[in-house]
Design a protein around this motif. Sequence first.
Motif, PDB file in Angstrom:
ATOM      1  N   GLN A  11       0.825  -1.206   0.000  1.00  0.00           N
ATOM      2  CA  GLN A  11       0.000   0.000   0.000  1.00  0.00           C
ATOM      3  C   GLN A  11       0.864   1.263   0.000  1.00  0.00           C
ATOM      4  O   GLN A  11       0.499   2.270  -0.609  1.00  0.00           O
ATOM      5  CB  GLN A  11      -0.964   0.006   1.187  1.00  0.00           C
ATOM      6  CG  GLN A  11      -2.047  -1.035   1.094  1.00  0.00           C
ATOM      7  CD  GLN A  11      -2.914  -0.878  -0.140  1.00  0.00           C
ATOM      8  OE1 GLN A  11      -3.237   0.208  -0.578  1.00  0.00           O
ATOM      9  NE2 GLN A  11      -3.294  -2.000  -0.735  1.00  0.00           N
ATOM     10  N   ASP A  35       3.732   1.485  -1.509  1.00  0.00           N
ATOM     11  CA  ASP A  35       4.150   1.605  -2.909  1.00  0.00           C
ATOM     12  C   ASP A  35       3.013   2.141  -3.780  1.00  0.00           C
ATOM     13  O   ASP A  35       3.240   2.965  -4.670  1.00  0.00           O
ATOM     14  CB  ASP A  35       4.637   0.256  -3.438  1.00  0.00           C
ATOM     15  CG  ASP A  35       5.933  -0.201  -2.769  1.00  0.00           C
ATOM     16  OD1 ASP A  35       6.606   0.634  -2.119  1.00  0.00           O
ATOM     17  OD2 ASP A  35       6.264  -1.395  -2.882  1.00  0.00           O
ATOM     18  N   ALA A  36       1.789   1.683  -3.510  1.00  0.00           N
ATOM     19  CA  ALA A  36       0.628   2.184  -4.256  1.00  0.00           C
ATOM     20  C   ALA A  36       0.428   3.676  -3.979  1.00  0.00           C
ATOM     21  O   ALA A  36       0.086   4.443  -4.888  1.00  0.00           O
ATOM     22  CB  ALA A  36      -0.628   1.396  -3.876  1.00  0.00           C
ATOM     23  N   GLU A  52      -6.471   8.715  -4.042  1.00  0.00           N
ATOM     24  CA  GLU A  52      -6.047   7.310  -4.102  1.00  0.00           C
ATOM     25  C   GLU A  52      -4.834   7.093  -3.207  1.00  0.00           C
ATOM     26  O   GLU A  52      -4.740   6.065  -2.518  1.00  0.00           O
ATOM     27  CB  GLU A  52      -5.692   6.915  -5.536  1.00  0.00           C
ATOM     28  CG  GLU A  52      -6.866   6.666  -6.435  1.00  0.00           C
ATOM     29  CD  GLU A  52      -6.437   6.252  -7.844  1.00  0.00           C
ATOM     30  OE1 GLU A  52      -5.318   5.738  -8.018  1.00  0.00           O
ATOM     31  OE2 GLU A  52      -7.247   6.447  -8.774  1.00  0.00           O
ATOM     32  N   ALA A  61      -4.674   4.569  -0.079  1.00  0.00           N
ATOM     33  CA  ALA A  61      -3.637   3.534  -0.009  1.00  0.00           C
ATOM     34  C   ALA A  61      -2.853   3.650   1.294  1.00  0.00           C
ATOM     35  O   ALA A  61      -2.534   2.638   1.932  1.00  0.00           O
ATOM     36  CB  ALA A  61      -2.696   3.636  -1.210  1.00  0.00           C
TER      37      ALA A  61
END
Length: 172
Positions: free
Chosen positions: A29, A31-32, A113, A117
């Motif tokens: 998450q 990294d996202a 987003e 994340a």
Amino acid sequence: MGTGTVLLVGKVIAAAAAVYGGVSAYEAQRDAKRAAEKQAEIAKEQAASEASNIRDRGRRLIASQRAALAASGVKIDEGTGDALQQETKKLTEQDALATLKTGSNQALLYDMEAKVAGNRGKAALVSGALDATSTAVSGYASYQKAKAPSVLANRTSSTPRYSLLNGNNSGL
């Protein structure tokens, strides 16, 4: 190795797996989140670049309008010639601003987003820690439960230190 020890080892492994799963999900998450933040930057940069291109095309269009108007004998700084150029400037700027707004909206979506994340990552980390703690407590309880019959058996089978029946008073 007794049954209680085997249960305890299994629970320790399960707790370690829960921690590992939580950390892995957190890292994914994270990294996202970074990817979404980068996408937001890219969306803003692309919008700014496109707006700049629109403005450049507008300036070139106005220059070609001026040349065409002048070649036709129309006065370019007043009346219809000026109105045409002003309208072109206005429409060009509207297009540039619309492009910037669209890029800003896309960036906002990517930022949201990223925030989601990040929250999912924190939740995964907490969940992994709680699962590990629960597993550890359950393992300890299982170990104690498995160990209890043997402790009781050891207590009842041992020779008492003092017994009125056996005449053994060595414990005094």
